[in-house]
Every structure is written in C-alpha cells, then in structure tokens.
Design an enzyme around this catalytic site. Structure first.
Site, PDB file in Angstrom:
ATOM      1  N   TYR A 185     -51.318   7.803  43.234  1.00  0.00           N
ATOM      2  CA  TYR A 185     -51.741   8.152  44.585  1.00  0.00           C
ATOM      3  C   TYR A 185     -50.906   9.294  45.154  1.00  0.00           C
ATOM      4  O   TYR A 185     -51.443  10.294  45.647  1.00  0.00           O
ATOM      5  CB  TYR A 185     -51.664   6.948  45.548  1.00  0.00           C
ATOM      6  CG  TYR A 185     -51.658   7.455  46.970  1.00  0.00           C
ATOM      7  CD1 TYR A 185     -52.830   7.927  47.540  1.00  0.00           C
ATOM      8  CD2 TYR A 185     -50.470   7.582  47.689  1.00  0.00           C
ATOM      9  CE1 TYR A 185     -52.831   8.490  48.804  1.00  0.00           C
ATOM     10  CE2 TYR A 185     -50.457   8.136  48.938  1.00  0.00           C
ATOM     11  CZ  TYR A 185     -51.644   8.590  49.499  1.00  0.00           C
ATOM     12  OH  TYR A 185     -51.631   9.164  50.737  1.00  0.00           O
ATOM     13  N   ASP A 214     -56.091   5.988  48.046  1.00  0.00           N
ATOM     14  CA  ASP A 214     -55.186   4.980  48.593  1.00  0.00           C
ATOM     15  C   ASP A 214     -55.998   3.766  49.018  1.00  0.00           C
ATOM     16  O   ASP A 214     -57.215   3.719  48.834  1.00  0.00           O
ATOM     17  CB  ASP A 214     -54.386   5.547  49.769  1.00  0.00           C
ATOM     18  CG  ASP A 214     -55.232   5.625  51.015  1.00  0.00           C
ATOM     19  OD1 ASP A 214     -56.458   5.852  50.874  1.00  0.00           O
ATOM     20  OD2 ASP A 214     -54.706   5.451  52.116  1.00  0.00           O
ATOM     21  N   GLU A 265     -45.260  11.203  52.235  1.00  0.00           N
ATOM     22  CA  GLU A 265     -46.083  10.326  51.405  1.00  0.00           C
ATOM     23  C   GLU A 265     -45.282   9.158  50.841  1.00  0.00           C
ATOM     24  O   GLU A 265     -45.766   8.030  50.778  1.00  0.00           O
ATOM     25  CB  GLU A 265     -46.738  11.115  50.273  1.00  0.00           C
ATOM     26  CG  GLU A 265     -47.825  12.085  50.737  1.00  0.00           C
ATOM     27  CD  GLU A 265     -48.991  11.372  51.412  1.00  0.00           C
ATOM     28  OE1 GLU A 265     -49.142  10.154  51.231  1.00  0.00           O
ATOM     29  OE2 GLU A 265     -49.745  12.055  52.124  1.00  0.00           O
TER      30      GLU A 265
END
Length: 296
Positions: free
Chosen positions: A126, A144, A43
DNA sequence: AATTCGTGGCA
DNA sequence: TTGCCAAGAAT
C-alpha cells in the site's frame, strides 16, 4: 492484453473526482509543495493511526527532518521519541532505517520506483503505491482499507473486502480502475470517499456521488456477517510494551534504571517478556547494570 | 494465513 | 461504559 475501461468505470472515476474537488478535507500533506519524503512520512504515520492524531506529529517531523538525510543523521532513539503516542513505534524505527537506506542507496532522494519504495523498511504494498502516486504522480493500485471497502460495496455488492491482504487479482482489477490521466487525483478521491462517506460503520449513502451505481446500496446495504475477533488490548504484552516505552520516551534523561521501568506493570514475568521484546525489536537498548535507553 | 504490533476518541 | 477501530507491515 489490456482492457479498455468500461463506461461505468469512467463514470465512477469522474463522479468521485468531482465529489472530491468540492468536498475534500484540507489535510496538510495534500497541499502544494509537499516533498515525496514528507508524503512518505505521512503515509507511514497514517498506517493504522487516525488522521487527526497524525497531523501535529507530521508537522513537527516535517520541520525537524525535512529531508531523509536529516533524519538519518539523527539517532533512531530521537525518531522514537518524536513519534510520541502515535502507536506502533516500530514504524519510527523503520522510518529511520528507510531514511538511512535512501541516503545510502538513492543519493538521499526518495526513489520514485514502486519496487525501490517497496524494498524500504516499513514500506509495504500500500505505502509504496501511495508514495509513488501521491509523491510522484505515477499510476498504481492504491489499495488501502478505504478503497477496498468502496470497491467491495460499489462493484461487488458486499459490505467489506476480505480481511486477507489483497490478492494479485484484486490488485490487477484495482489498477484497471485507475484512469490513465490524473491517477493521483483519482486515488486520493476514492480514499477520501471511503474515509468520510463510504465509512465502515455509518456510511452516508445519502451524500454519496456514486450511490446510484452502488451494488451494495441497491441490495439494501446489508451488513457484513460480523466475524471479526474482538481486539483485546488491556492486559496484553502490547499494553506493557507501550507503558515501558512511554517511560523511556517521556523521560528527560537518556538513561533509565530498571526500577523506573518496573513500576509500570505488576506482573514481573510479563514485564520482563515485554522488555525483552522491545530490546529484540531494537526499540530499547540494554546498557547492562540495569540501565536502559532508546537506541542511539 | 494467522498473529503481532499502540493509542485514544467515539457511538 | 466499553466495544470498536483508524491511509498496514512483517513474520
């Protein structure tokens, strides 16, 4: 007071998830047996960096630092080196800091709690939601740029979401859209839809599973009022920083002398400014006597 | 709230 | 060719 999901909402989730099951890309971090730590690393790498460029670097990090403790035991400079050319190298530093915080504060295990994740360096709203969702299967608003764009089009009938960070209200609405069952399946499916079908530039509405429910498409898919300022790079401090750090990253020697840095940029003022910024960020260490190195 | 922070592929 | 931008965070 909670609101029961609307019929439209259920239909949206079901269609997107079914579409995902038949059309998802086979990305390595989506396969079975990927640890929350590996998800977290993916991520962070994916923040502003395209999937295709992340894959090989993620694979090498996964082998080299399979657990937070492994990364924390290595030097931050090694993290910066192994970051390669993914861009925004402060992320590598912050991953190292996050690994250290996980070892020191969470017994070496990535925390499952959204707030604990949010408190880690380099983990914002996020990424905390994404790790909690994709690493632990819990239910959060994974918002996102892809998801925001899908929602803006389908539900609001506009080409894109606001450029500002999502508001509390936007987050609340987004959370309501996440089904109570299989929240990770839903969230990854919406993201995938935004990435490969409901794309920013050339949306493929003809192959979209929710085209018949899309408010934007119903209005003829009007383009966004192009108001974005051009993103300049050539000649910026950012470019100079990139070149300077590249020298330190690619060199087999740990210590670099000033002349080897000076050659990357003509303007000495800008060069010095960029180097000072790298040092201030902790990406470069000034050893004195015109010697520099990555942080050890 | 607006800026800053890399990189390289593609239309 | 070059503008555009790709799973954001920190300040």
């Amino acid at each position: 007071m909670t609101h029961s999901p609307s019929v439209m909402n259920d239909s949206f989730a079901r269609r997107v998830q079914e579409w995902y099951d038949g059309n998802a890309r086979d990305l390595p971090w989506r396969r079975g047996g990927v640890s929350p730590w590996a998800v977290l690393v993916s991520e962070v790498m994916l923040q502003q960096t395209p999937v295709a460029r992340v894959i090989p670097t993620w694979e090498s990090w996964r082998q080299r630092w399979p657990r937070p403790a492994a990364l924390a035991a290595d030097s931050p400079g090694e993290a910066v080196r192994a970051w390669g050319r993914l861009g925004y190298p402060r992320r590598a530093l912050r991953l190292h800091q996050a690994a250290t915080a996980i070892v020191d504060g969470h017994g070496g295990e990535v925390p499952a709690s959204y707030l604990d994740l949010l408190s880690l360096p380099g983990i914002g709203g996020y990424t905390a939601a994404a790790v909690a969702t994709f690493g632990f299967g819990t239910r959060h608003a994974v918002l996102d740029t892809n998801v925001r764009r899908v929602y803006a089009r389908v539900f609001d009938g506009v080409a894109d979401a606001r450029t500002a960070a999502p508001s509390r209200a936007e987050l609340a609405v987004a959370l309501e859209r996440v089904p109570l069952t299989e929240p990770a399946h839903y969230s990854v499916a919406v993201m995938e839809l935004g990435a490969v079908v409901c794309a920013a530039r050339a949306p493929r509405c003809d192959s979209c599973p929710v085209a018949s429910d899309c408010a934007w498409l119903a209005k003829g898919a009007p383009p966004a009022p192009s108001a974005r300022r051009p993103q300049v790079f050539a000649g910026t401090d950012r470019q100079v920083r990139g070149r300077l750090l590249s020298v330190l990253r690619e060199s087999p020697a740990d210590v670099i002398v000033k002349p080897d840095l000076d050659v990357v940029w003509e303007d000495p003022d800008q060069r010095e400014r960029a180097l000072a910024a790298l040092i201030a960020d902790g990406l470069v260490v000034d050893l004195g006597d015109n010697r520099y190195r990555l942080p050890s």
